[in-house]
Design a protein around this motif. Structure first.
Motif, mmCIF file in Angstrom:
data_model
loop_
_atom_site.group_PDB
_atom_site.id
_atom_site.type_symbol
_atom_site.label_atom_id
_atom_site.label_comp_id
_atom_site.label_asym_id
_atom_site.label_seq_id
_atom_site.Cartn_x
_atom_site.Cartn_y
_atom_site.Cartn_z
ATOM 1 N N VAL A 178 0.802 -1.233 0.000
ATOM 2 C CA VAL A 178 0.000 0.000 0.000
ATOM 3 C C VAL A 178 0.829 1.275 0.000
ATOM 4 O O VAL A 178 0.324 2.341 -0.326
ATOM 5 C CB VAL A 178 -1.006 0.029 1.167
ATOM 6 N N GLY A 179 2.091 1.194 0.404
ATOM 7 C CA GLY A 179 2.943 2.373 0.426
ATOM 8 C C GLY A 179 2.773 3.208 1.680
ATOM 9 O O GLY A 179 1.896 2.943 2.512
ATOM 10 N N PRO A 180 3.588 4.252 1.835
ATOM 11 C CA PRO A 180 3.603 5.045 3.062
ATOM 12 C C PRO A 180 2.417 5.999 3.232
ATOM 13 O O PRO A 180 2.146 6.446 4.346
ATOM 14 C CB PRO A 180 4.901 5.840 2.949
ATOM 15 N N ALA A 181 1.690 6.309 2.180
ATOM 16 C CA ALA A 181 0.593 7.279 2.281
ATOM 17 C C ALA A 181 -0.689 6.670 2.850
ATOM 18 O O ALA A 181 -1.555 7.395 3.327
ATOM 19 C CB ALA A 181 0.308 7.884 0.908
ATOM 20 N N VAL A 182 -0.808 5.350 2.819
ATOM 21 C CA VAL A 182 -2.011 4.676 3.295
ATOM 22 C C VAL A 182 -1.861 4.378 4.791
ATOM 23 O O VAL A 182 -0.818 3.905 5.239
ATOM 24 C CB VAL A 182 -2.263 3.372 2.509
ATOM 25 N N THR A 183 -2.900 4.655 5.553
ATOM 26 C CA THR A 183 -2.890 4.384 6.988
ATOM 27 C C THR A 183 -3.042 2.889 7.231
ATOM 28 O O THR A 183 -3.962 2.263 6.706
ATOM 29 C CB THR A 183 -4.036 5.145 7.688
ATOM 30 N N VAL A 184 -2.141 2.333 8.038
ATOM 31 C CA VAL A 184 -2.183 0.916 8.407
ATOM 32 C C VAL A 184 -2.306 0.840 9.924
ATOM 33 O O VAL A 184 -1.488 1.407 10.654
ATOM 34 C CB VAL A 184 -0.923 0.160 7.943
ATOM 35 N N GLY A 185 -3.344 0.149 10.393
ATOM 36 C CA GLY A 185 -3.563 -0.003 11.825
ATOM 37 C C GLY A 185 -3.885 -1.439 12.174
ATOM 38 O O GLY A 185 -4.408 -2.191 11.345
ATOM 39 N N ALA A 186 -3.581 -1.823 13.406
ATOM 40 C CA ALA A 186 -3.875 -3.189 13.851
ATOM 41 C C ALA A 186 -4.297 -3.189 15.311
ATOM 42 O O ALA A 186 -3.773 -2.429 16.129
ATOM 43 C CB ALA A 186 -2.662 -4.092 13.660
ATOM 44 N N GLU A 187 -5.251 -4.059 15.598
ATOM 45 C CA GLU A 187 -5.676 -4.342 16.961
ATOM 46 C C GLU A 187 -4.979 -5.636 17.360
ATOM 47 O O GLU A 187 -4.978 -6.603 16.604
ATOM 48 C CB GLU A 187 -7.192 -4.510 16.996
ATOM 49 N N LEU A 188 -4.363 -5.636 18.543
ATOM 50 C CA LEU A 188 -3.592 -6.779 19.007
ATOM 51 C C LEU A 188 -4.105 -7.284 20.348
ATOM 52 O O LEU A 188 -4.637 -6.524 21.150
ATOM 53 C CB LEU A 188 -2.114 -6.388 19.168
ATOM 54 N N LEU A 237 -9.504 1.863 17.296
ATOM 55 C CA LEU A 237 -8.568 1.746 16.178
ATOM 56 C C LEU A 237 -9.131 2.409 14.923
ATOM 57 O O LEU A 237 -8.429 3.179 14.255
ATOM 58 C CB LEU A 237 -8.252 0.275 15.908
ATOM 59 N N VAL A 238 -10.385 2.127 14.603
ATOM 60 C CA VAL A 238 -11.011 2.712 13.415
ATOM 61 C C VAL A 238 -11.000 4.244 13.523
ATOM 62 O O VAL A 238 -10.619 4.937 12.576
ATOM 63 C CB VAL A 238 -12.448 2.182 13.232
ATOM 64 N N ASP A 239 -11.394 4.766 14.671
ATOM 65 C CA ASP A 239 -11.423 6.216 14.873
ATOM 66 C C ASP A 239 -10.036 6.837 14.672
ATOM 67 O O ASP A 239 -9.892 7.817 13.933
ATOM 68 C CB ASP A 239 -11.948 6.536 16.278
ATOM 69 N N LEU A 240 -9.037 6.264 15.307
ATOM 70 C CA LEU A 240 -7.677 6.812 15.193
ATOM 71 C C LEU A 240 -7.154 6.728 13.760
ATOM 72 O O LEU A 240 -6.544 7.677 13.257
ATOM 73 C CB LEU A 240 -6.734 6.090 16.152
ATOM 74 N N CYS A 241 -7.405 5.601 13.098
ATOM 75 C CA CYS A 241 -6.910 5.437 11.727
ATOM 76 C C CYS A 241 -7.615 6.378 10.751
ATOM 77 O O CYS A 241 -6.976 6.946 9.854
ATOM 78 C CB CYS A 241 -7.060 3.984 11.287
ATOM 79 N N LEU A 242 -8.925 6.564 10.919
ATOM 80 C CA LEU A 242 -9.637 7.506 10.055
ATOM 81 C C LEU A 242 -9.147 8.936 10.277
ATOM 82 O O LEU A 242 -8.979 9.700 9.321
ATOM 83 C CB LEU A 242 -11.144 7.407 10.283
ATOM 84 N N ARG A 243 -8.905 9.283 11.518
ATOM 85 C CA ARG A 243 -8.385 10.625 11.817
ATOM 86 C C ARG A 243 -7.012 10.830 11.184
ATOM 87 O O ARG A 243 -6.715 11.902 10.659
ATOM 88 C CB ARG A 243 -8.344 10.857 13.322
ATOM 89 N N ARG A 244 -6.191 9.798 11.213
ATOM 90 C CA ARG A 244 -4.881 9.895 10.565
ATOM 91 C C ARG A 244 -5.034 10.019 9.058
ATOM 92 O O ARG A 244 -4.392 10.840 8.404
ATOM 93 C CB ARG A 244 -4.008 8.697 10.904
ATOM 94 N N ALA A 245 -5.908 9.205 8.471
ATOM 95 C CA ALA A 245 -6.122 9.234 7.027
ATOM 96 C C ALA A 245 -6.653 10.592 6.559
ATOM 97 O O ALA A 245 -6.340 11.038 5.450
ATOM 98 C CB ALA A 245 -7.078 8.117 6.614
#
Length: 189
Positions: free
Chosen positions: A30-40, A75-83
Motif C-alpha cells: 500500500v505504500g507510506p501514504a495509506v494508513t495501516v492499523g492493527a488491533e492486538l 482503532l477505526v477512529d484513530l486510523c480515520l483521523r490519521r487518514a
C-alpha cells in the motif's frame, strides 16, 4: 486505510515475527501514504517490525478479553483521523524488560486498567495499551511493553502503546511518563 485484527504472538518455523512480517508486506503493497492499523491481543510480541510498519497499534485492555469491540472502534477512529490528516502518529515503545501477565478482573490489574481509561480522557493522551507478552513463547521480542498515543495537535507518540501529541512539546517524555504511570498505579496495591 488498512485495518487488521491480529493476535500478535504468531510464530512459524523460520519466522519468529509473523505479524511483523505481515505488516511489512502490507506496507510494501500500500505504500507510506495509506494508513495501516492493527488491533492486538495484549499477549502479543510487540516487535520493532510491527511498530515500523503500522501507523496505529492498539491492544485489548481487559484480560479476559471483553473489550475487543470497543478497542476495534478506537482503532477505526484513530486510523480515520490519521487518514484525514487530523493526526500524524509516531510510535515509540517502552520495553519494561519483564514478562508480566495479570488479570484485569482483580487487583492490581483492575486499578491499572481503570487508571488507563481515565488517563485516556486527558489530553494529550488518546490511547494507552499494556502489552503483557506471551511468556510461553521463545522469541527475542517477548515481554511486557507499554504503548501510548498522544495528541499534540497533529502527531502521536506511541509508548507501550500510548498515543500522545507531539506538538505539546513533550516528544520523548511519554516513555518516562508511561513507566512512572504504570509504576505509580501498581505501587498503590
Amino acid at each position: 486505510v488498512v485495518l487488521l485484527g491480529l493476535h500478535g504472538a504468531m510464530v512459524a518455523e523460520g519466522v519468529e515475527d509473523c505479524e511483523g512480517d505481515l505488516l511489512a508486506h502490507v506496507r510494501a503493497i500500500v505504500g507510506p501514504a495509506v494508513t495501516v492499523g492493527a488491533e492486538l491481543d495484549p499477549h502479543c510480541h510487540l516487535s520493532r517490525s510491527m511498530v515500523d510498519h503500522a501507523d496505529i497499534l492498539v491492544t485489548f485492555k481487559e484480560v479476559p478479553h471483553s473489550d475487543f469491540l470497543e478497542v476495534a472502534e478506537e482503532l477505526v477512529d484513530l486510523c480515520l483521523r490519521r487518514a484525514r490528516g487530523q493526526i500524524a502518529p509516531v510510535m515509540s515503545v517502552l520495553d519494561c524488560r519483564a514478562i508480566a501477565n495479570f488479570m484485569t478482573s482483580r487487583e492490581p490489574g483492575r486499578s491499572l486498567v481503570d487508571a488507563i481509561r481515565v488517563r485516556q480522557t486527558q489530553a494529550p493522551v488518546l490511547s494507552i495499551s499494556i502489552v503483557h507478552g506471551f511468556p510461553a513463547a521463545d522469541v527475542p521480542e517477548v515481554g511486557t511493553k507499554v504503548t501510548d498515543i498522544l495528541v499534540q495537535h497533529f502527531k502521536y507518540v506511541i509508548v507501550y502503546p500510548v498515543v500522545t501529541d507531539v506538538h505539546a512539546g513533550r516528544m520523548g517524555a511519554p516513555l518516562a511518563d508511561g513507566a512512572a504511570f504504570v509504576d505509580g498505579v501498581l505501587e498503590k496495591d
